[in-house]
Scaffold this motif. Structure first.
Motif, PDB file in Angstrom:
ATOM      1  N   ILE A 150       0.831  -1.214   0.000  1.00  0.00           N
ATOM      2  CA  ILE A 150       0.000   0.000   0.000  1.00  0.00           C
ATOM      3  C   ILE A 150       0.865   1.264   0.000  1.00  0.00           C
ATOM      4  N   ASP A 151       2.161   1.139   0.366  1.00  0.00           N
ATOM      5  CA  ASP A 151       3.038   2.305   0.242  1.00  0.00           C
ATOM      6  C   ASP A 151       3.837   2.277  -1.067  1.00  0.00           C
ATOM      7  N   HIS A 152       3.316   1.545  -2.063  1.00  0.00           N
ATOM      8  CA  HIS A 152       3.843   1.592  -3.443  1.00  0.00           C
ATOM      9  C   HIS A 152       5.265   1.054  -3.567  1.00  0.00           C
ATOM     10  N   ILE A 153       5.515  -0.079  -2.945  1.00  0.00           N
ATOM     11  CA  ILE A 153       6.821  -0.739  -3.046  1.00  0.00           C
ATOM     12  C   ILE A 153       6.599  -2.152  -3.582  1.00  0.00           C
ATOM     13  N   GLY A 154       7.468  -2.582  -4.506  1.00  0.00           N
ATOM     14  CA  GLY A 154       7.340  -3.909  -5.105  1.00  0.00           C
ATOM     15  C   GLY A 154       7.693  -5.032  -4.137  1.00  0.00           C
ATOM     16  N   HIS A 155       6.931  -6.123  -4.216  1.00  0.00           N
ATOM     17  CA  HIS A 155       7.143  -7.316  -3.389  1.00  0.00           C
ATOM     18  C   HIS A 155       6.921  -8.540  -4.259  1.00  0.00           C
ATOM     19  N   VAL A 156       7.414  -9.712  -3.809  1.00  0.00           N
ATOM     20  CA  VAL A 156       6.838 -10.982  -4.255  1.00  0.00           C
ATOM     21  C   VAL A 156       6.367 -11.724  -3.018  1.00  0.00           C
ATOM     22  N   LEU A 157       5.324 -12.540  -3.195  1.00  0.00           N
ATOM     23  CA  LEU A 157       4.767 -13.333  -2.101  1.00  0.00           C
ATOM     24  C   LEU A 157       4.960 -14.810  -2.442  1.00  0.00           C
ATOM     25  N   PHE A 158       5.311 -15.601  -1.428  1.00  0.00           N
ATOM     26  CA  PHE A 158       5.477 -17.040  -1.632  1.00  0.00           C
ATOM     27  C   PHE A 158       4.338 -17.794  -0.959  1.00  0.00           C
ATOM     28  N   TYR A 159       3.799 -18.800  -1.630  1.00  0.00           N
ATOM     29  CA  TYR A 159       2.750 -19.676  -1.094  1.00  0.00           C
ATOM     30  C   TYR A 159       3.191 -21.118  -1.277  1.00  0.00           C
ATOM     31  N   THR A 160       2.625 -22.031  -0.465  1.00  0.00           N
ATOM     32  CA  THR A 160       2.918 -23.467  -0.665  1.00  0.00           C
ATOM     33  C   THR A 160       1.621 -24.257  -0.684  1.00  0.00           C
ATOM     34  N   SER A 161       1.726 -25.460  -1.252  1.00  0.00           N
ATOM     35  CA  SER A 161       0.533 -26.303  -1.358  1.00  0.00           C
ATOM     36  C   SER A 161       0.963 -27.761  -1.463  1.00  0.00           C
ATOM     37  N   GLN A 162       0.135 -28.652  -0.939  1.00  0.00           N
ATOM     38  CA  GLN A 162       0.438 -30.083  -1.077  1.00  0.00           C
ATOM     39  C   GLN A 162      -0.144 -30.644  -2.364  1.00  0.00           C
ATOM     40  N   ASP A 163      -1.228 -30.044  -2.850  1.00  0.00           N
ATOM     41  CA  ASP A 163      -1.894 -30.604  -4.040  1.00  0.00           C
ATOM     42  C   ASP A 163      -1.969 -29.647  -5.233  1.00  0.00           C
ATOM     43  N   GLY A 164      -1.410 -28.460  -5.092  1.00  0.00           N
ATOM     44  CA  GLY A 164      -1.447 -27.497  -6.199  1.00  0.00           C
ATOM     45  C   GLY A 164      -2.774 -26.755  -6.295  1.00  0.00           C
ATOM     46  N   ILE A 165      -3.669 -27.003  -5.335  1.00  0.00           N
ATOM     47  CA  ILE A 165      -4.999 -26.377  -5.392  1.00  0.00           C
ATOM     48  C   ILE A 165      -5.289 -25.556  -4.130  1.00  0.00           C
ATOM     49  N   ALA A 166      -5.022 -26.166  -2.930  1.00  0.00           N
ATOM     50  CA  ALA A 166      -5.236 -25.434  -1.670  1.00  0.00           C
ATOM     51  C   ALA A 166      -3.895 -24.822  -1.243  1.00  0.00           C
ATOM     52  N   TRP A 167      -3.850 -23.506  -1.116  1.00  0.00           N
ATOM     53  CA  TRP A 167      -2.567 -22.827  -0.892  1.00  0.00           C
ATOM     54  C   TRP A 167      -2.509 -22.141   0.460  1.00  0.00           C
ATOM     55  N   GLU A 168      -1.293 -22.084   1.015  1.00  0.00           N
ATOM     56  CA  GLU A 168      -1.045 -21.379   2.273  1.00  0.00           C
ATOM     57  C   GLU A 168       0.029 -20.328   2.056  1.00  0.00           C
ATOM     58  N   TYR A 169      -0.155 -19.183   2.663  1.00  0.00           N
ATOM     59  CA  TYR A 169       0.845 -18.114   2.542  1.00  0.00           C
ATOM     60  C   TYR A 169       2.110 -18.493   3.314  1.00  0.00           C
ATOM     61  N   LEU A 170       3.281 -18.267   2.718  1.00  0.00           N
ATOM     62  CA  LEU A 170       4.544 -18.636   3.376  1.00  0.00           C
ATOM     63  C   LEU A 170       5.349 -17.399   3.801  1.00  0.00           C
ATOM     64  N   ASN A 171       5.624 -16.508   2.871  1.00  0.00           N
ATOM     65  CA  ASN A 171       6.500 -15.372   3.207  1.00  0.00           C
ATOM     66  C   ASN A 171       6.472 -14.346   2.068  1.00  0.00           C
ATOM     67  N   ASP A 172       7.079 -13.177   2.324  1.00  0.00           N
ATOM     68  CA  ASP A 172       7.229 -12.244   1.212  1.00  0.00           C
ATOM     69  C   ASP A 172       8.660 -11.725   1.133  1.00  0.00           C
ATOM     70  N   LEU A 173       8.958 -11.085  -0.006  1.00  0.00           N
ATOM     71  CA  LEU A 173      10.300 -10.536  -0.211  1.00  0.00           C
ATOM     72  C   LEU A 173      10.158  -9.158  -0.837  1.00  0.00           C
ATOM     73  N   THR A 174      10.902  -8.202  -0.292  1.00  0.00           N
ATOM     74  CA  THR A 174      10.966  -6.873  -0.889  1.00  0.00           C
ATOM     75  C   THR A 174      12.358  -6.318  -0.649  1.00  0.00           C
ATOM     76  N   LEU A 175      12.771  -5.354  -1.463  1.00  0.00           N
ATOM     77  CA  LEU A 175      14.077  -4.723  -1.257  1.00  0.00           C
ATOM     78  C   LEU A 175      13.933  -3.217  -1.076  1.00  0.00           C
ATOM     79  N   GLY A 176      12.703  -2.771  -0.885  1.00  0.00           N
ATOM     80  CA  GLY A 176      12.508  -1.345  -0.612  1.00  0.00           C
ATOM     81  C   GLY A 176      12.249  -0.521  -1.861  1.00  0.00           C
ATOM     82  N   LYS A 177      12.121   0.778  -1.654  1.00  0.00           N
ATOM     83  CA  LYS A 177      11.592   1.608  -2.739  1.00  0.00           C
ATOM     84  C   LYS A 177      12.576   1.875  -3.888  1.00  0.00           C
ATOM     85  N   GLU A 178      13.856   1.554  -3.677  1.00  0.00           N
ATOM     86  CA  GLU A 178      14.817   1.674  -4.791  1.00  0.00           C
ATOM     87  C   GLU A 178      14.625   0.576  -5.831  1.00  0.00           C
TER      88      GLU A 178
END
Ligand code: FRU
Length: 497
Positions: free
Chosen positions: A190-218
């Motif tokens: 929401i403060d306009h910075i790029g991220h990626v989000l990681f999710y995992t799943s046992q069957d490729g259908i039901a997913w759980e959030y794992l973590n995110d990665l960002t390096l800041g506004k630069e």
């Protein structure tokens, strides 16, 4: 009827283009039942971006593509304003495609009170209450007809971590590791910075959030089209950051494409970055995806185009816009990500012309070098010169050029000399790209020309410059100019068809 192209003047010979209409990002680039599938963002009804479909082509060598029927259309409530980018993989005997459903309720005036509340709470007011992006699945048994999963979306807005905008949550890349599925999704906070989000799943259908990665506004405002894979003992995360600020000669485009190289920790979803690299030094390369070929090579293809640039094809009413880069094989060498043209292009090269021991002093022209769709392999030495220039697709007044300045150790790609200049919609006179290259040593270039495109691989893939170029004269000459003696040990030209 829409498949009719009124003007084929700038159509490439050996790059994938849509049969008609608009093309952007490569999607679902994967191997299914022994065949390579490349889908792409596609608007079939006009040569501008519109409600996204997935166009589809298949190949056995990543060069010669056969078009298939459109695979996905924006025809469900959850993707009604666009089937946005995503990935593909083979799961047992099926081909699974993961994509983003784009909903813009402003466009169709469907208004959902619950959605508005969630959106406003997340955004603290600074977001669109109308747009939402969700992750979806489609499956096929035959690699031609794809059926959307009946319980889509598989990841909705409620699974987005706090602080991330629900309208910038897109481009899922799914892969498997030791029997578990992983997904990386592009996002913006929401403060306009790029991220990626990681999710995992046992069957490729039901997913759980794992973590995110960002390096800041630069590192830009949205990280689009992430891709992650193992390469030579490390992990590589590719993504396309929008509006990443320029750093010296790097990230000069409004939107960039880069790699982070390091180690991804599967348990925690953390990525330890060891080094970063911009992927292309030209103007027109974005949103690449990769796959592992049948022979175990990591090969990447990108969209040979860029957002926020004005290309002439739509105004000229040519009925198409957009193409894919050549496939590039990736490797890591001495702390650098190296990109080489994938070897299958070699079997399309013919009528070789070889010149040896040329001493260029002044201007050199040779009609045997001319051509619109060709490969030029040049090794040159500037010990006795300071400025050396190569012009391609040259007519009387137009050409795209590379100039090497020994005193600055710099290569400059310049596409200003065109009667159809490609305008940058945010910066005026943005017609050249430079890079620091050591010119005290011999330099090797592999230049691929294809009617309206150029891809230059410098020193066996240390740098790549990808650019479009539309000339009115349709010149096809090659001219070499040097201010002293530039010695060319070897120059090999071959036509590509
Ligand atoms: C990248 C992109 C993606 C999106 C798609 C829409 O070029 O903006 O993030 O899914 O294009 O066409």
């Amino acid at each position: 009827m829409a498949k009719k192209i009124r003007n084929k003047t700038y159509r490439h010979t050996y790059h994938l283009m849509p049969e008609c209409g608009w093309m952007n990002d490569p999607n679902g680039f994967s191997l299914f039942n022994g065949e390579y599938h490349l889908f792409y963002q596609h608007y079939p009804y006009d040569s501008i971006w519109g409600p996204m479909h997935w166009g589809h082509a298949v190949s056995t060598d990543l060069i010669k593509w056969t078009h298939k029927p459109i695979a996905l259309k924006p025809d469900e409530d959850y993707d009604r304003n666009g089937v946005f980018s995503g990935s593909g993989l083979q799961v047992e005997n099926e081909h699974w495609l993961y994509y983003t459903g784009h909903i813009d309720s402003y466009l169709d005036t469907v208004y959902d009170e619950n959605f508005k509340k969630k959106s406003q709470a997340d955004s603290q007011g600074d977001t669109s209450p109308y747009i939402r992006q969700v992750q979806c699945l489609a499956k096929s048994k035959d690699g031609t007809t794809y059926h959307k999963y009946e319980h889509n979306p598989i990841i909705g807005s409620e699974q987005i971590p706090p602080g991330i905008r629900i309208e910038d949550f897109r481009d899922p890349k799914v892969w498997q590791n030791n029997g578990t599925y992983y997904m990386v999704v592009g996002a913006k906070s929401i403060d306009h910075i790029g991220h990626v989000l990681f999710y995992t799943s046992q069957d490729g259908i039901a997913w759980e959030y794992l973590n995110d990665l960002t390096l800041g506004k630069e590192y830009g405002t949205v990280w689009e089209c992430p891709d992650i894979f193992e390469l030579d003992g490390k992990h590589v995360l590719l993504f396309s950051p929008q509006e990443k600020p320029r750093v010296g000669h790097n990230f000069e485009n409004i939107h960039s494409t880069m790699a982070l190289v390091g180690q991804f920790e599967y348990e925690t979803g953390t990525f330890a970055v060891e080094f970063e690299q911009e992927l292309d030094q030209g103007f027109d390369f974005y949103a690449p995806q990769s796959l592992l070929t049948a022979e175990g090579k990591r090969v990447m293809i990108g969209w040979m185009n860029m957002w926020d640039m004005k290309y002439p094809l739509h105004e000229l009413r040519h009925d198409w816009n957009g193409s894919m880069s050549l496939p590039r094989e990736l490797s890591l060498k001495n702390g650098k990500l190296i990109q080489k043209p994938y070897h299958t292009i070699e079997s399309y090269q013919k009528n070789e012309v070889q010149l040896r021991d040329l001493r260029i002093d002044g201007e050199y022209n040779n009609s045997s070098l001319s051509g619109k769709s060709q490969h030029l392999n040049i090794a040159f030495d500037m010990t006795e010169s300071n400025i050396f220039k190569i012009e391609c697709l040259k007519g009387d007044c137009e050409s795209i050029s590379m100039t090497f300045y020994k005193n600055r150790n710099e290569m400059v790609l310049d596409r200003r000399a065109s009667n159809y200049p490609i305008e940058n919609l945010r910066i005026c006179n943005d017609y050249n790209r430079s890079q620091h290259i050591n010119l005290t040593n011999k330099v090797k270039l592999d230049i691929f020309l294809d009617v309206s495109s150029i891809e230059i691989f410098v020193n066996d893939g240390e740098y790549v410059f990808t650019s479009l170029f539309f000339s009115k004269e349709l010149g096809d000459n090659v001219a070499l100019t040097s201010d002293g003696v530039t010695y060319i040990e070897k120059l090999v030209k071959s036509e590509i068809c």
